[in-house]
Design an enzyme around this catalytic site. Structure first.
Site, PDB file in Angstrom:
ATOM      1  N   GLU A 163      -0.413 -10.849   2.710  1.00  0.00           N
ATOM      2  CA  GLU A 163      -1.164 -10.102   1.697  1.00  0.00           C
ATOM      3  C   GLU A 163      -0.183  -9.304   0.853  1.00  0.00           C
ATOM      4  O   GLU A 163       0.629  -8.533   1.375  1.00  0.00           O
ATOM      5  CB  GLU A 163      -2.216  -9.160   2.307  1.00  0.00           C
ATOM      6  CG  GLU A 163      -3.060  -8.554   1.169  1.00  0.00           C
ATOM      7  CD  GLU A 163      -4.143  -7.562   1.605  1.00  0.00           C
ATOM      8  OE1 GLU A 163      -4.235  -7.247   2.806  1.00  0.00           O
ATOM      9  OE2 GLU A 163      -4.871  -7.088   0.715  1.00  0.00           O
TER      10      GLU A 163
ATOM     11  N   GLU B  32       3.814  -4.049   0.744  1.00  0.00           N
ATOM     12  CA  GLU B  32       3.182  -2.970  -0.037  1.00  0.00           C
ATOM     13  C   GLU B  32       4.272  -2.070  -0.612  1.00  0.00           C
ATOM     14  O   GLU B  32       5.048  -1.486   0.133  1.00  0.00           O
ATOM     15  CB  GLU B  32       2.229  -2.180   0.866  1.00  0.00           C
ATOM     16  CG  GLU B  32       1.679  -0.895   0.285  1.00  0.00           C
ATOM     17  CD  GLU B  32       1.027  -1.051  -1.088  1.00  0.00           C
ATOM     18  OE1 GLU B  32       0.108  -1.857  -1.217  1.00  0.00           O
ATOM     19  OE2 GLU B  32       1.475  -0.364  -2.026  1.00  0.00           O
TER      20      GLU B  32
ATOM     21  N   ASP C  33       8.855  -4.406  -2.381  1.00  0.00           N
ATOM     22  CA  ASP C  33       8.358  -5.001  -3.618  1.00  0.00           C
ATOM     23  C   ASP C  33       8.225  -6.503  -3.360  1.00  0.00           C
ATOM     24  O   ASP C  33       9.224  -7.188  -3.100  1.00  0.00           O
ATOM     25  CB  ASP C  33       9.363  -4.723  -4.745  1.00  0.00           C
ATOM     26  CG  ASP C  33       8.887  -5.251  -6.090  1.00  0.00           C
ATOM     27  OD1 ASP C  33       8.086  -6.202  -6.125  1.00  0.00           O
ATOM     28  OD2 ASP C  33       9.350  -4.708  -7.116  1.00  0.00           O
TER      29      ASP C  33
ATOM     30  N   ASP D 278      -2.446  -5.346 -10.119  1.00  0.00           N
ATOM     31  CA  ASP D 278      -2.116  -5.117 -11.532  1.00  0.00           C
ATOM     32  C   ASP D 278      -3.167  -4.372 -12.340  1.00  0.00           C
ATOM     33  O   ASP D 278      -3.643  -4.870 -13.360  1.00  0.00           O
ATOM     34  CB  ASP D 278      -1.824  -6.484 -12.200  1.00  0.00           C
ATOM     35  CG  ASP D 278      -0.662  -7.196 -11.527  1.00  0.00           C
ATOM     36  OD1 ASP D 278       0.243  -6.504 -11.027  1.00  0.00           O
ATOM     37  OD2 ASP D 278      -0.657  -8.434 -11.513  1.00  0.00           O
TER      38      ASP D 278
ATOM     39  N   LYS E 176      -1.366  -0.504 -20.194  1.00  0.00           N
ATOM     40  CA  LYS E 176      -0.469  -0.158 -21.292  1.00  0.00           C
ATOM     41  C   LYS E 176       0.691  -1.138 -21.348  1.00  0.00           C
ATOM     42  O   LYS E 176       1.174  -1.596 -20.310  1.00  0.00           O
ATOM     43  CB  LYS E 176       0.059   1.265 -21.103  1.00  0.00           C
ATOM     44  CG  LYS E 176      -1.064   2.281 -21.191  1.00  0.00           C
ATOM     45  CD  LYS E 176      -0.548   3.694 -21.108  1.00  0.00           C
ATOM     46  CE  LYS E 176      -1.707   4.656 -21.202  1.00  0.00           C
ATOM     47  NZ  LYS E 176      -1.584   5.780 -20.296  1.00  0.00           N
TER      48      LYS E 176
ATOM     49  N   ASP F  24     -11.224  -7.279 -10.593  1.00  0.00           N
ATOM     50  CA  ASP F  24     -12.422  -6.889 -11.344  1.00  0.00           C
ATOM     51  C   ASP F  24     -12.111  -6.806 -12.842  1.00  0.00           C
ATOM     52  O   ASP F  24     -12.921  -6.307 -13.618  1.00  0.00           O
ATOM     53  CB  ASP F  24     -13.016  -5.569 -10.824  1.00  0.00           C
ATOM     54  CG  ASP F  24     -11.989  -4.467 -10.646  1.00  0.00           C
ATOM     55  OD1 ASP F  24     -10.850  -4.637 -11.132  1.00  0.00           O
ATOM     56  OD2 ASP F  24     -12.309  -3.441 -10.032  1.00  0.00           O
TER      57      ASP F  24
HETATM   58  C1  LIG Z   1      -5.137  -1.724  -7.216  1.00  0.00           C
HETATM   59  S1  LIG Z   1      -4.310  -1.648  -5.704  1.00  0.00           S
HETATM   60  C2  LIG Z   1      -5.299  -2.734  -4.677  1.00  0.00           C
HETATM   61  C3  LIG Z   1      -5.134  -2.449  -3.202  1.00  0.00           C
HETATM   62  C4  LIG Z   1      -5.841  -3.444  -2.260  1.00  0.00           C
HETATM   63  N1  LIG Z   1      -5.275  -4.753  -2.384  1.00  0.00           N
HETATM   64  C5  LIG Z   1      -7.312  -3.478  -2.535  1.00  0.00           C
HETATM   65  O1  LIG Z   1      -7.796  -4.506  -3.057  1.00  0.00           O
HETATM   66  O2  LIG Z   1      -7.990  -2.502  -2.214  1.00  0.00           O
HETATM   67  C6  LIG Z   1      -2.826  -2.627  -5.928  1.00  0.00           C
HETATM   68  C7  LIG Z   1      -1.874  -2.501  -4.766  1.00  0.00           C
HETATM   69  O3  LIG Z   1      -0.727  -3.325  -5.008  1.00  0.00           O
HETATM   70  C8  LIG Z   1       0.429  -2.573  -4.686  1.00  0.00           C
HETATM   71  N2  LIG Z   1       1.562  -3.156  -5.441  1.00  0.00           N
HETATM   72  C9  LIG Z   1       1.753  -3.089  -6.788  1.00  0.00           C
HETATM   73  N3  LIG Z   1       2.875  -3.741  -7.142  1.00  0.00           N
HETATM   74  C10 LIG Z   1       3.405  -4.246  -5.980  1.00  0.00           C
HETATM   75  C11 LIG Z   1       4.572  -4.996  -5.679  1.00  0.00           C
HETATM   76  N4  LIG Z   1       5.431  -5.369  -6.646  1.00  0.00           N
HETATM   77  N5  LIG Z   1       4.808  -5.355  -4.386  1.00  0.00           N
HETATM   78  C12 LIG Z   1       3.954  -4.956  -3.403  1.00  0.00           C
HETATM   79  N6  LIG Z   1       2.840  -4.224  -3.637  1.00  0.00           N
HETATM   80  C13 LIG Z   1       2.561  -3.873  -4.897  1.00  0.00           C
HETATM   81  C14 LIG Z   1       0.065  -1.158  -5.077  1.00  0.00           C
HETATM   82  O4  LIG Z   1       0.897  -0.189  -4.495  1.00  0.00           O
HETATM   83  C15 LIG Z   1      -1.370  -1.084  -4.577  1.00  0.00           C
HETATM   84  O5  LIG Z   1      -1.440  -0.745  -3.202  1.00  0.00           O
END
Ligand SMILES: C[S@@+](CC[C@H](N)C(=O)[O-])C[C@H]1O[C@@H](n2cnc3c(N)ncnc32)[C@H](O)[C@@H]1O
Length: 201
Positions: A33, A58, A86, A108, A112, A144
């Site tokens: 994930e 994460e 990352d 994502d 902006k 969404d």
């Molecule tokens: C909008 S949140 C959604 C969290 C979860 N997947 C959910 O559906 O409830 C997006 C998640 O992706 C993580 N994220 C963003 N860019 C990432 C990256 N390059 N590598 C790993 N995680 C990332 C963010 O920190 C955040 O926890």
């Protein structure tokens, strides 16, 4: 000010190539994930099948630390880990054909122009996902944000390595028996959810 989680956040071991199996105590199929956030999908997915293993990548140190700790506290530490990484860099280290499904739930959420560099799923990561997925492995994306779903669909169109079972990759229901925190919220708020499911040829 230093992030209080920077010292304790779980990180991938140093080195080049990394077999995801070496990160876990259990030996079942491993799903990945990307961006699990608060981790609800991981826990619900693990509950669907006692043989299943999961790795989460994460970027937020706090959530990676807390979810990885909760997995251990709930006796799931052998079957699943979350690393503070990352995904765009970490997946490049995984060995070929080592992952049976990749889940990308509600990624994502930036609009902006200056935030475009944060977008996680681009051609680079997708190329690595192609490499690490087993033949027949699933790629599942939900969001969404209609424009994001269109953007991902366009990205996959250029990739011959993926197929889909229906007339389009769009699916109405989540077939994985697990919902992410944001998915639960979107359902409660009555927001439309756009879901894409592909299979690695
Ligand atoms: C909008 S949140 C959604 C969290 C979860 N997947 C959910 O559906 O409830 C997006 C998640 O992706 C993580 N994220 C963003 N860019 C990432 C990256 N390059 N590598 C790993 N995680 C990332 C963010 O920190 C955040 O926890």
């Amino acid at each position: 000010m230093k992030n209080p989680y920077s010292e304790i956040a779980p990180r991938l071991p140093e080195g080049e190539r990394l077999d995801p199996r070496s990160l876990l105590g259990a030996s079942g199929p491993i799903e990945l994930e990307i961006g699990p956030g608060r981790g609800g999908f991981l826990f619900e997915r693990l509950a669907t099948d006692p043989a299943l293993c999961m790795i989460g990548l994460e970027i937020r140190l706090k959530w990676a630390s807390l979810v990885d700790k909760r997995l251990r506290e709930q006796g799931l530490g052998e079957r699943a880990r979350v690393f503070a990484e990352d995904a765009r860099r970490a997946v490049t280290r995984f060995t070929d054909a080592s992952i049976t499904a990749v889940h990308l739930n509600f990624p994502d959420p930036w609009w902006k122009k200056r935030h475009e560099k944060r977008i996680v799923l681009g051609d680079g990561l997708l190329g690595e996902i192609v490499r690490v997925l087993v033949p027949g492995g699933a790629m599942f994306i939900q969001t969404d944000v209609a424009e994001r779903a269109d953007m991902y669909e366009a990205l996959f169109k250029a990739r011959l390595e993926f197929s889909f079972s229906g007339p389009t990759p769009r699916i109405e229901h989540n077939p994985f028996g697990a919902r992410s925190p944001r998915e639960h919220r979107a359902i409660a708020d009555g927001l439309p959810i756009h879901r894409l499911r592909y299979e690695r040829r």
